[in-house]
Design an enzyme around this catalytic site. Structure first.
Site, PDB file in Angstrom:
ATOM      1  N   LYS A 191       0.957  -1.080   0.092  1.00  0.00           N
ATOM      2  CA  LYS A 191       0.014  -0.046  -0.097  1.00  0.00           C
ATOM      3  C   LYS A 191       0.688   1.307   0.112  1.00  0.00           C
ATOM      4  CE  LYS A 191      -2.340   1.625   4.012  1.00  0.00           C
ATOM      5  NZ  LYS A 191      -3.492   1.295   4.827  1.00  0.00           N
ATOM      6  N   THR A 226      -8.510   2.127   2.429  1.00  0.00           N
ATOM      7  CA  THR A 226      -7.716   1.073   1.984  1.00  0.00           C
ATOM      8  C   THR A 226      -8.503  -0.134   1.606  1.00  0.00           C
ATOM      9  OG1 THR A 226      -6.433   1.932   3.843  1.00  0.00           O
ATOM     10  CG2 THR A 226      -6.083  -0.281   3.242  1.00  0.00           C
TER      11      THR A 226
HETATM   12  C1  R5P Z   1      -3.098   1.247   8.845  1.00  0.00           C
HETATM   13  O1  R5P Z   1      -2.016   0.821   8.450  1.00  0.00           O
HETATM   14  C2  R5P Z   1      -4.129   0.366   9.233  1.00  0.00           C
HETATM   15  O2  R5P Z   1      -3.919  -0.993   9.481  1.00  0.00           O
HETATM   16  C3  R5P Z   1      -5.333   0.413   8.258  1.00  0.00           C
HETATM   17  O3  R5P Z   1      -5.121  -0.064   7.207  1.00  0.00           O
HETATM   18  C4  R5P Z   1      -5.811   1.985   8.112  1.00  0.00           C
HETATM   19  O4  R5P Z   1      -5.820   2.505   9.351  1.00  0.00           O
HETATM   20  C5  R5P Z   1      -7.109   1.949   7.492  1.00  0.00           C
HETATM   21  O5  R5P Z   1      -7.595   3.264   7.439  1.00  0.00           O
HETATM   22  P1  R5P Z   1      -8.490   3.466   6.369  1.00  0.00           P
HETATM   23  O6  R5P Z   1      -9.970   2.894   6.481  1.00  0.00           O
HETATM   24  O7  R5P Z   1      -8.700   5.090   6.642  1.00  0.00           O
HETATM   25  O8  R5P Z   1      -7.958   3.601   4.946  1.00  0.00           O
END
Ligand code: R5P
Length: 293
Positions: A191, A226
């Site tokens: 990511k 994400t």
């Molecule tokens: C960050 O690395 C966490 O593991 C999650 O992937 C992240 O916090 C998800 O955030 P969002 O839903 O805002 O993309």
């Protein structure tokens, strides 16, 4: 054994934990004054007792923090023996670095407040990204729990022919571990995040999951970006059967509806109450207190 106290945002789990342990439970009475100040009151005697404050941190997160600080200070003043916070979800852990000059490293300030107020802290699936353990963050005794057993059990029961996908490298603590527990294939993706809303997920080359029920597993769903981007990439590669599972369903900005609309089934643990909570972690929380010392 201790007195279990459900704070305002822990009352969805604290009575269950107390019942499982056959221990006394009491709620915390709270309200917000017209000017925004917080009022909090114990409803049981804390003198001479070990107390467990159960608080999750969602919605008005800063009020939740103040409530714990008020409760801990008051319990100390009223003669409680030991004060522990059991946090199904603990906030600010993602703000563990100064990304731009002048920014606050918020978890540092929050951790100092907890160190000062509590004797011990227990957190379910803390977001430890750049730190390896809670002892790098807190000076008090700190213990982490994981919902992985409950999530693996849920997938075993509900998903036929699963393949687990973690959207970013730090999700291996959930995706890889759960894949190993179930004994199915798992893949950790890459990511890139530029801002809260700008996220890009890169699929692995040469992996064909079109015959699988793909389960994307992560610790937190906040804005949902994400998950939405992962779903978009999986769909573009021809995958149709997609389930999304998280430990902490914050679901800010209508994320739950947006992810469902993108064509995925969505489930979360009940560390934060939400309409997708189908995985109960109360037994794991109770187990953590069962050998109380
Ligand atoms: C960050 O690395 C966490 O593991 C999650 O992937 C992240 O916090 C998800 O955030 P969002 O839903 O805002 O993309």
């Amino acid at each position: 054994m201790p007195l279990i106290i459900g704070c305002s945002h822990g009352a969805h789990l604290a009575p269950k934990v107390a019942r499982l342990l056959k221990q006394p439970y009491s709620g915390m009475r709270t309200r917000i004054f017209p000017d925004g100040e917080l009022y909090a009151k114990f409803q049981a005697t804390v003198k001479g007792k070990d107390i467990i404050l159960v608080q999750s941190f969602y919605g008005s997160i800063n009020d939740c923090l103040m409530e714990v600080i008020f409760a801990a200070h008051t319990a100390r003043e009223l003669g409680a023996k030991k004060i522990t916070l059991l946090a199904p979800y603990f906030p600010y852990l993602r703000q563990d670095k100064r990304f731009h000059a002048g920014e606050t490293v918020s978890i540092e300030a929050v951790a100092r407040l907890m160190d000062e107020a509590l004797d011990e802290i227990i957190i379910m699936d803390p977001h430890l990204h750049r730190k390896d353990s809670l002892s790098e963050i807190f000076s008090i005794k700190a213990k982490k729990l994981t919902a992985n057993d409950a999530i693996a059990g849920f997938i075993r029961k509900r998903v036929h022919n699963p393949a687990i996908v973690g959207p970013d490298w730090e999700s291996y603590k959930w995706a890889q571990k759960i894949g190993e527990q179930i004994g199915c294939e798992y893949h950790i993706l890459h990511k890139k995040r530029w801002s809260s809303h700008q996220v890009r997920i890169y699929l692995k080359k040469g992996v064909d999951l079109r015959r699988k029920s793909v389960v994307i597993v992560d610790d937190i769903i906040s804005s949902g970006q994400t998950m939405l981007e992962t779903i978009r990439q999986l769909k573009a590669s021809g995958i149709t059967d997609i389930t999304v599972i998280c430990v902490h369903g914050i679901f800010a900005e209508n994320a739950l509806e947006r992810i469902k609309k993108a064509g995925a089934k969505v489930y979360s643990c009940n560390t934060i109450p939400n309409p997708a909570e189908k995985i109960d972690v109360s037994a794991i929380l109770a187990e953590a207190l069962s050998g109380w010392k």
